[in-house]
Write an enzyme that holds these catalytic residues in place. Structure first.
Site, PDB file in Angstrom:
ATOM      1  CE1 TYR A   1      -3.641   1.342 -33.370  1.00 47.56           C
ATOM      2  CE2 TYR A   1      -4.075   2.417 -35.483  1.00 47.56           C
ATOM      3  CZ  TYR A   1      -3.666   1.248 -34.583  1.00 47.56           C
ATOM      4  OH  TYR A   1      -3.812  -0.078 -35.424  1.00 47.56           O
TER       5      TYR A   1
ATOM      6  CE  LYS B   1       1.354  -6.994 -19.871  1.00 55.30           C
ATOM      7  NZ  LYS B   1       1.361  -8.342 -19.759  1.00 55.30           N
TER       8      LYS B   1
ATOM      9  CG  ASP C   1      -0.087 -11.350 -21.197  1.00 55.26           C
ATOM     10  OD1 ASP C   1      -1.072 -11.032 -20.536  1.00 55.26           O
ATOM     11  OD2 ASP C   1       0.820 -11.361 -20.506  1.00 55.26           O
TER      12      ASP C   1
ATOM     13  CG  ASP D   1      -4.638  -2.750 -35.107  1.00 53.33           C
ATOM     14  OD1 ASP D   1      -5.276  -2.991 -36.489  1.00 53.33           O
ATOM     15  OD2 ASP D   1      -3.121  -3.030 -35.362  1.00 53.33           O
TER      16      ASP D   1
ATOM     17  CG  ASP E   1      -5.573  -8.115 -38.116  1.00 53.41           C
ATOM     18  OD1 ASP E   1      -6.653  -7.456 -38.308  1.00 53.41           O
ATOM     19  OD2 ASP E   1      -4.702  -7.795 -38.917  1.00 53.41           O
TER      20      ASP E   1
HETATM   21  C1  IPM Z   1      -7.429  -1.651 -39.052  1.00 59.62           C
HETATM   22  C2  IPM Z   1      -6.267  -1.445 -39.619  1.00 59.62           C
HETATM   23  C3  IPM Z   1      -5.597   0.134 -39.620  1.00 59.62           C
HETATM   24  C4  IPM Z   1      -5.350   0.263 -38.108  1.00 59.62           C
HETATM   25  C5  IPM Z   1      -4.422   0.624 -40.261  1.00 59.62           C
HETATM   26  C6  IPM Z   1      -4.628   0.259 -41.941  1.00 59.62           C
HETATM   27  C7  IPM Z   1      -4.110   1.834 -39.877  1.00 59.62           C
HETATM   28  O1  IPM Z   1      -5.291  -2.315 -39.350  1.00 59.62           O
HETATM   29  O2  IPM Z   1      -8.607  -1.053 -39.427  1.00 59.62           O
HETATM   30  O3  IPM Z   1      -7.422  -2.576 -38.332  1.00 59.62           O
HETATM   31  O4  IPM Z   1      -4.195   0.037 -37.485  1.00 59.62           O
HETATM   32  O5  IPM Z   1      -6.613   0.679 -37.406  1.00 59.62           O
HETATM   33 MG    MG Z   2      -5.775  -3.859 -38.222  1.00 59.62          MG
END
Ligand code: IPM
Ligand code: MG
Length: 345
Positions: free
Chosen positions: A139, A184, A216, A240, A244
């Site tokens: 990032y 990884k 993975d 990230d 999710d």
């Molecule tokens: C999160 C979001 C952010 C990230 C984006 C909006 C830049 O997806 O907080 O997980 O990738 O960190």
């Molecule tokens: Mg995110």
């Protein structure tokens, strides 16, 4: 001592759920004699509108000197093709405040179990925390975009890995005493270092078991057997993606809080979901993720354990009473859900 909480309501449903979170905070503070004041600042699209930047100078200054920061949500289709986007504010505040440790708990609410995409037997007993490194890795490495070529540099120092590992192990000590470190290592140099440092830090926590998983295979386990996780620790990009993935297990994003910590500076608390522009301004957003972020703040920044538990129990009770917003199968408005939670405190 009066605590100063900087509030960043942001965009979309942000202001609505922030208002809900602050109402609950006020009610809990009264019951527990918690003394605080709030300072509202523009952030995200709202920051671009007033100051031309998603993290205006004045917002950053206030955040730096706060005792804690509450953030609701940012992002709006209005900025889809704009040169500066609200999300840049998020990356900037993480870096500026050195918020390297992102904590995302995954907990299943009994009342919402049926919403989970997983079979009931797979969701049974799921209770883990994703600890995501938030200020390093790909990032924040160099991003080089040429006409026919592009490169993103993934960069980690041993110290950056060490400090997030210590966070994960300390958290595991207070929970199920197991850390799953995700990397990884069969391909990446940064992952080889990651794994070595994980092993090194583990020797300081003999009561905690460390296991390694390749990213993975971890992605598969998160669906096939998520109950085996306790504390999951991983680098920025993997975190990230996996956070999710894990956030859909409870069946809705609308109930998931998070915390981001630095070393000694103010921490930031926010729902894991976005600004939901499609339902903004209608008074129907689920305020629970914001309300539970307030609970995390009370516990982790202010040691107000009783207040935090009061909120968490009230949320459980409210859901069990069948008081549900639309995203979780009901018809209750943001305001009515908030009022119900307050009356259940
Ligand atoms: C999160 C979001 C952010 C990230 C984006 C909006 C830049 O997806 O907080 O997980 O990738 O960190
Ligand atoms: Mg995110």
């Amino acid at each position: 001592m009066t605590k100063t909480i900087v509030t960043l309501a942001g965009d979309g449903i942000g202001p609505e759920i922030m208002a809900a979170g602050l109402e609950v905070l006020e009610a809990v503070a009264k019951k527990n004699n918690f003394d605080y004041t709030t300072v509202a600042k523009p952030f995200g699209g709202a920051g671009i509108d007033v100051a031309g930047h998603p993290l205006p100078e004045d917002t950053l200054e206030a955040a730096k000197t706060a005792d804690a920061i509450l953030l609701a949500a940012i992002g709006s289709p209005k900025y889809d093709n704009a040169p500066v986007r609200p999300e840049q504010g998020l990356l900037a505040i993480r870096k500026e405040l050195n918020l390297f440790a992102n904590i995302r708990p995954v907990k299943i609410f009994d009342a919402l179990k049926h919403l989970s995409p997983l079979k009931p037997e797979r969701i049974e007993g799921v209770d883990f925390v994703v600890v995501r490194e938030l200020t390093g890795g790909i990032y924040f490495g160099e991003h080089i975009l040429e006409d026919e070529k592009a490169r993103d540099i993934n960069d980690y120092s041993a110290d950056e890995i060490r400090r997030i590992m210590h966070k994960a192990f300390k958290l595991a000590q207070m929970r199920g005493k197991k850390v799953t470190s995700i990397d990884k290592q069969n391909v990446l140099a940064t992952s080889k270092l990651w794994r070595n440092v994980a092993e090194e830090v583990a020797t300081e926590y003999p009561d905690v078991t460390l296991e390694h998983q390749l990213v993975d295979s971890a992605a598969m386990i998160m669906i096939t057997n998520p109950a085996r996780f306790d504390v999951v620790v991983t680098e920025n990009l993997f975190g990230d993606i996996l956070s999710d993935e894990s956030s859909v297990l409870p069946g809705t994003l609308g109930v998931m809080p998070s915390a981001s910590h630095s070393e000694g500076g103010p921490s930031l608390y926010e729902p894991i979901h976005g600004s939901a522009p499609d339902i903004a301004g209608q008074g129907i957003a689920n305020p629970i993720s914001m309300i539970l972020s307030v609970a995390m703040m009370l516990r982790e920044s202010f040691g107000e354990i009783a207040g935090a538990e009061m909120i968490e129990n009230a949320v459980d009770k409210t859901l069990n009473q069948g008081i549900l917003t639309r995203d979780i199968g009901g018809q209750t408005s943001t305001a009515d859900m908030t009022a119900a939670i307050i009356s259940n405190l």
